[in-house]
Design a protein around this motif. Sequence first.
Motif, PDB file in Angstrom:
ATOM      1  N   LEU A 115      26.182  69.461  11.418  1.00 33.22           N
ATOM      2  CA  LEU A 115      26.513  70.163   9.915  1.00 33.22           C
ATOM      3  C   LEU A 115      27.931  70.312   9.588  1.00 33.22           C
ATOM      4  O   LEU A 115      28.646  70.983  10.280  1.00 33.22           O
ATOM      5  CB  LEU A 115      25.763  71.726   9.782  1.00 33.22           C
ATOM      6  N   ALA A 116      28.253  69.592   8.627  1.00 35.08           N
ATOM      7  CA  ALA A 116      29.622  69.885   8.051  1.00 35.08           C
ATOM      8  C   ALA A 116      29.805  71.060   7.122  1.00 35.08           C
ATOM      9  O   ALA A 116      29.678  71.280   6.069  1.00 35.08           O
ATOM     10  CB  ALA A 116      29.944  68.539   7.114  1.00 35.08           C
ATOM     11  N   THR A 117      30.023  72.069   7.890  1.00 38.18           N
ATOM     12  CA  THR A 117      30.194  73.291   7.491  1.00 38.18           C
ATOM     13  C   THR A 117      31.752  73.949   7.132  1.00 38.18           C
ATOM     14  O   THR A 117      32.764  73.361   7.702  1.00 38.18           O
ATOM     15  CB  THR A 117      29.634  74.402   8.127  1.00 38.18           C
ATOM     16  N   LYS A 118      32.111  74.915   6.201  1.00 41.82           N
ATOM     17  CA  LYS A 118      33.528  75.357   6.240  1.00 41.82           C
ATOM     18  C   LYS A 118      33.882  76.100   7.213  1.00 41.82           C
ATOM     19  O   LYS A 118      32.973  76.615   7.980  1.00 41.82           O
ATOM     20  CB  LYS A 118      33.436  76.220   4.980  1.00 41.82           C
ATOM     21  N   GLY A 137      35.019  84.690   7.864  1.00 44.48           N
ATOM     22  CA  GLY A 137      34.405  84.540   6.584  1.00 44.48           C
ATOM     23  C   GLY A 137      33.221  84.210   6.681  1.00 44.48           C
ATOM     24  O   GLY A 137      32.230  84.613   7.629  1.00 44.48           O
ATOM     25  N   ASP A 138      32.331  83.703   5.663  1.00 47.58           N
ATOM     26  CA  ASP A 138      30.927  83.527   5.462  1.00 47.58           C
ATOM     27  C   ASP A 138      30.677  82.397   6.670  1.00 47.58           C
ATOM     28  O   ASP A 138      31.202  81.758   6.898  1.00 47.58           O
ATOM     29  CB  ASP A 138      30.570  82.794   4.196  1.00 47.58           C
ATOM     30  N   VAL A 139      29.529  82.630   7.260  1.00 52.77           N
ATOM     31  CA  VAL A 139      28.835  81.892   8.105  1.00 52.77           C
ATOM     32  C   VAL A 139      28.128  80.678   7.756  1.00 52.77           C
ATOM     33  O   VAL A 139      27.037  81.003   6.798  1.00 52.77           O
ATOM     34  CB  VAL A 139      28.092  82.578   9.131  1.00 52.77           C
ATOM     35  N   MET A 140      28.234  79.410   7.929  1.00 52.74           N
ATOM     36  CA  MET A 140      27.324  78.332   7.621  1.00 52.74           C
ATOM     37  C   MET A 140      27.486  78.053   6.409  1.00 52.74           C
ATOM     38  O   MET A 140      26.235  77.675   5.613  1.00 52.74           O
ATOM     39  CB  MET A 140      25.994  78.638   8.138  1.00 52.74           C
ATOM     40  N   ARG A 141      28.381  77.940   5.538  1.00 53.41           N
ATOM     41  CA  ARG A 141      28.718  77.469   4.248  1.00 53.41           C
ATOM     42  C   ARG A 141      29.007  76.141   4.212  1.00 53.41           C
ATOM     43  O   ARG A 141      30.014  75.450   5.009  1.00 53.41           O
ATOM     44  CB  ARG A 141      29.821  78.235   3.810  1.00 53.41           C
ATOM     45  N   LEU A 142      28.276  75.159   3.584  1.00 53.80           N
ATOM     46  CA  LEU A 142      28.213  73.853   3.745  1.00 53.80           C
ATOM     47  C   LEU A 142      29.407  73.439   2.396  1.00 53.80           C
ATOM     48  O   LEU A 142      29.591  74.055   1.627  1.00 53.80           O
ATOM     49  CB  LEU A 142      26.911  73.404   3.338  1.00 53.80           C
ATOM     50  N   HIS A 143      30.055  72.386   2.807  1.00 52.18           N
ATOM     51  CA  HIS A 143      31.122  71.788   1.932  1.00 52.18           C
ATOM     52  C   HIS A 143      30.365  71.373   0.707  1.00 52.18           C
ATOM     53  O   HIS A 143      29.211  70.537   0.743  1.00 52.18           O
ATOM     54  CB  HIS A 143      31.788  70.899   2.594  1.00 52.18           C
ATOM     55  N   GLU A 144      30.780  71.791  -0.420  1.00 57.75           N
ATOM     56  CA  GLU A 144      29.827  71.232  -1.772  1.00 57.75           C
ATOM     57  C   GLU A 144      30.855  70.051  -2.167  1.00 57.75           C
ATOM     58  O   GLU A 144      31.990  70.132  -2.282  1.00 57.75           O
ATOM     59  CB  GLU A 144      29.946  72.471  -2.676  1.00 57.75           C
ATOM     60  N   PRO A 145      30.190  69.148  -2.516  1.00 55.35           N
ATOM     61  CA  PRO A 145      30.841  67.917  -3.357  1.00 55.35           C
ATOM     62  C   PRO A 145      31.530  68.433  -4.456  1.00 55.35           C
ATOM     63  O   PRO A 145      31.144  69.236  -5.202  1.00 55.35           O
ATOM     64  CB  PRO A 145      29.756  66.956  -3.623  1.00 55.35           C
TER      65      PRO A 145
END
Length: 197
Positions: A115-118, A137-145
């Motif tokens: 998973l490409a997460t922040k 920070g927040d856990v498992m936040r995905l990169h948004e396009p």
Amino acid sequence: MMTFLRSFASLSVVCLAIGYAPPTKADPMAQAWDIDAPSPKIPTKPQSYGERIGEKAVSSFANLATGWLEMPKNVINTTNQSNIIYGFTGGLAKGMIHTAGRMGVGIADLITLPLATKPMIYPLYIWEDFDVDTNYGDVMRLHEPPRRTQDTTLPPVPQAAPPVPATAPAPESVPPVQYPADTNRKIDAIFNKEMMK
């Protein structure tokens, strides 16, 4: 043996009492970190999936390997912020907690590698911003396009003007409301009575 334990306990209490005063007067928001703000080491240009996964793998292995460096880092930073006694006692305890946190983030990143997460931790690597306390920070936040505002290769689409009505009706005049003088006197009496209180 018993006197050693008593003296160690009393020394610990004295150290904590002496060292507790400076951190209570510190500004808690002095080192606040905005998780959405770009880090100097995190590229702001769009990255491919492979680049994000590679960066995540490198940071997870680095956090697992260098997590123990949180202990000397926190001893140094806490000593610089308060005093040497609190630096060794409180800084070491704080360093152990951040060591577990950094290594936990490394394990979580390794498990969720596809998973490409922040990043969940700042600074991303221990050697970045050594003077800044570690934040999570927040856990498992995905990169948004990135959001596109308007494609510059296409010409702008002309928009039609809104229709204008031929004639607008004139507003009707409303006569002012006239209250009897008796009502005005009653309202004035109530107002004066309340103002005298």
